[in-house]
Design a protein around this motif. Structure first.
Motif, short mmCIF file in Angstrom:
data_model
loop_
_atom_site.label_atom_id
_atom_site.label_comp_id
_atom_site.label_asym_id
_atom_site.label_seq_id
_atom_site.Cartn_x
_atom_site.Cartn_y
_atom_site.Cartn_z
N SER A 191 62.90 22.49 55.50
CA SER A 191 62.95 23.95 55.46
C SER A 191 63.09 24.51 56.88
O SER A 191 62.73 23.87 57.87
N GLY A 193 62.36 31.50 55.21
CA GLY A 193 61.53 30.38 55.64
C GLY A 193 61.73 29.09 54.87
O GLY A 193 61.63 28.00 55.43
N ARG A 194 62.02 29.18 53.57
CA ARG A 194 62.14 27.97 52.75
C ARG A 194 63.57 27.46 52.67
O ARG A 194 63.83 26.45 52.02
N THR A 202 58.80 25.59 63.30
CA THR A 202 57.42 25.35 63.69
C THR A 202 57.31 24.15 64.60
O THR A 202 56.58 24.17 65.60
N ASP A 218 61.33 26.90 58.04
CA ASP A 218 59.97 27.03 58.57
C ASP A 218 59.51 25.74 59.23
O ASP A 218 58.88 25.77 60.31
N GLU A 219 59.78 24.60 58.59
CA GLU A 219 59.36 23.32 59.15
C GLU A 219 60.04 23.06 60.48
O GLU A 219 59.41 22.62 61.45
#
Length: 320
Positions: free
Chosen positions: A182, A73-74, A188, A184-185
């Motif tokens: 990231s 995720g990061r 999302t 995740d960013e």
């Protein structure tokens, strides 16, 4: 780390001894070395790998965000939103390939990442009436990757997007507004987006071959001046044009509005140059740079020594 530093020191001393137009012509017979902005050929060093020893990619494959299961995720990705479907280019692949030649929404682009300078930028590959394809020369200048185009074997400095040797000397590539964030960013915000698929090369994708690099005090293969104002050489800075803001200031303030820009910092992105696993690196945060209208602005997040090397008269945007 000590072994790597010793090997790089040997490369540095050898490169200084051999660097000259006559020496480089043996490896680059099609390059016009008479046309150049280089005044001191000792600035050009071998990074170790030969021409194409670091294999640039062309026409990469993509998969949907929902099908990607390998990224942590990061982990950092370079995000390109150029009309159509947003695309993410994972740094876990760019670390080993450094250049990806792609076409996005009809625009030929070069997605680039120089690990030694932490410089990640995307350029339009169109020059004059043609489209260039870029490769990795294996050469460094001020520790920054020297790219080359396969059409004329001209050399290009990645950090400034400018031709430095050969037919295209002095020509500037157009930098596009992209940013590093990231995984995740990205996923999302873009559940219907695309992410570059794993290349069909035998590489330790997801591993960092530069463990601890951004925590060291000296850059690899760099013997230039240190940054001013006691700024650490490997402090990340946000460069917009010839101005630089330190990551330390942006982390402390969260958002800076000056010089017609709004620069924000948010936690959640791992350094690609810290731990052995990229996704487990220390948090360096995500930078966004926008103008007064809210539009994204081309920029780079690079190490301070590289900014000082290529913009020696640049402006350091320090806290008041």
């Amino acid at each position: 780390m000590r072994i790597i530093l010793a090997a790089l020191a040997l490369i540095l001393s050898t490169g200084l001894a051999l660097a000259s137009p006559d020496f480089w012509r043996q490896e680059w017979p099609n390059t016009d070395f008479e046309t150049t902005t280089i005044e001191n050929w000792g600035e050009i060093l071998s990074g170790g790998p030969p021409k194409d020893g670091i294999p640039a990619l062309t026409d990469p494959g993509f998969i949907s965000v929902t099908d990607e299961t390998r990224l942590e995720g990061r982990e950092p990705v370079i995000t390109l939103e150029l009309g159509g479907v947003p695309r993410a280019y994972p740094i876990r692949y760019l670390t080993w390939h450094e250049i990806v030649n792609d076409v996005v929404d009809g625009v030929p682009v070069a997605v680039t990442f120089c690990p030694l300078c932490n410089s990640g930028m995307v350029f339009d590959r169109r020059v004059d009436e043609g489209v260039l394809e870029f490769g990795v020369s294996g050469k460094l200048r001020n520790s920054d990757m020297v790219m080359y185009d396969r059409q004329t074997d001209s050399w290009w400095q990645q950090a400034i997007g400018t031709g430095i040797v050969g037919h295209f000397t002095g020509r500037e590539l157009v930098q596009l507004a992209t940013w590093m964030e990231s995984w995740d960013e990205f996923r999302t915000r873009n559940p219907d987006g695309l992410v570059m698929d794993e290349p069909a090369w035998r590489r330790a994708y997801g591993r960092n071959p530069y463990v601890g690099y951004d925590g060291s005090t000296r850059p690899f293969l760099y013997n230039g001046e240190p940054p001013p104002h006691d700024i650490p050489a490997l402090m990340r800075v946000v460069r917009v044009g010839d101005r630089a803001w330190t990551l330390g200031r942006l982390r402390d303030e969260g958002e800076v509005a000056e010089a017609g820009l709004v620069i924000s910092w948010a936690a959640g992105q791992a350094s690609a140059l810290d731990s052995a696993r990229i996704g487990q690196g220390k948090d360096v945060g995500t930078i966004r740079v926008r103008d007064a209208s809210g539009a994204d602005v081309p920029h780079d997040v690079m190490f301070a020594f590289a900014f000082h090397a290529f913009w020696p008269d640049g402006r350091w945007m320090l806290p008041n």
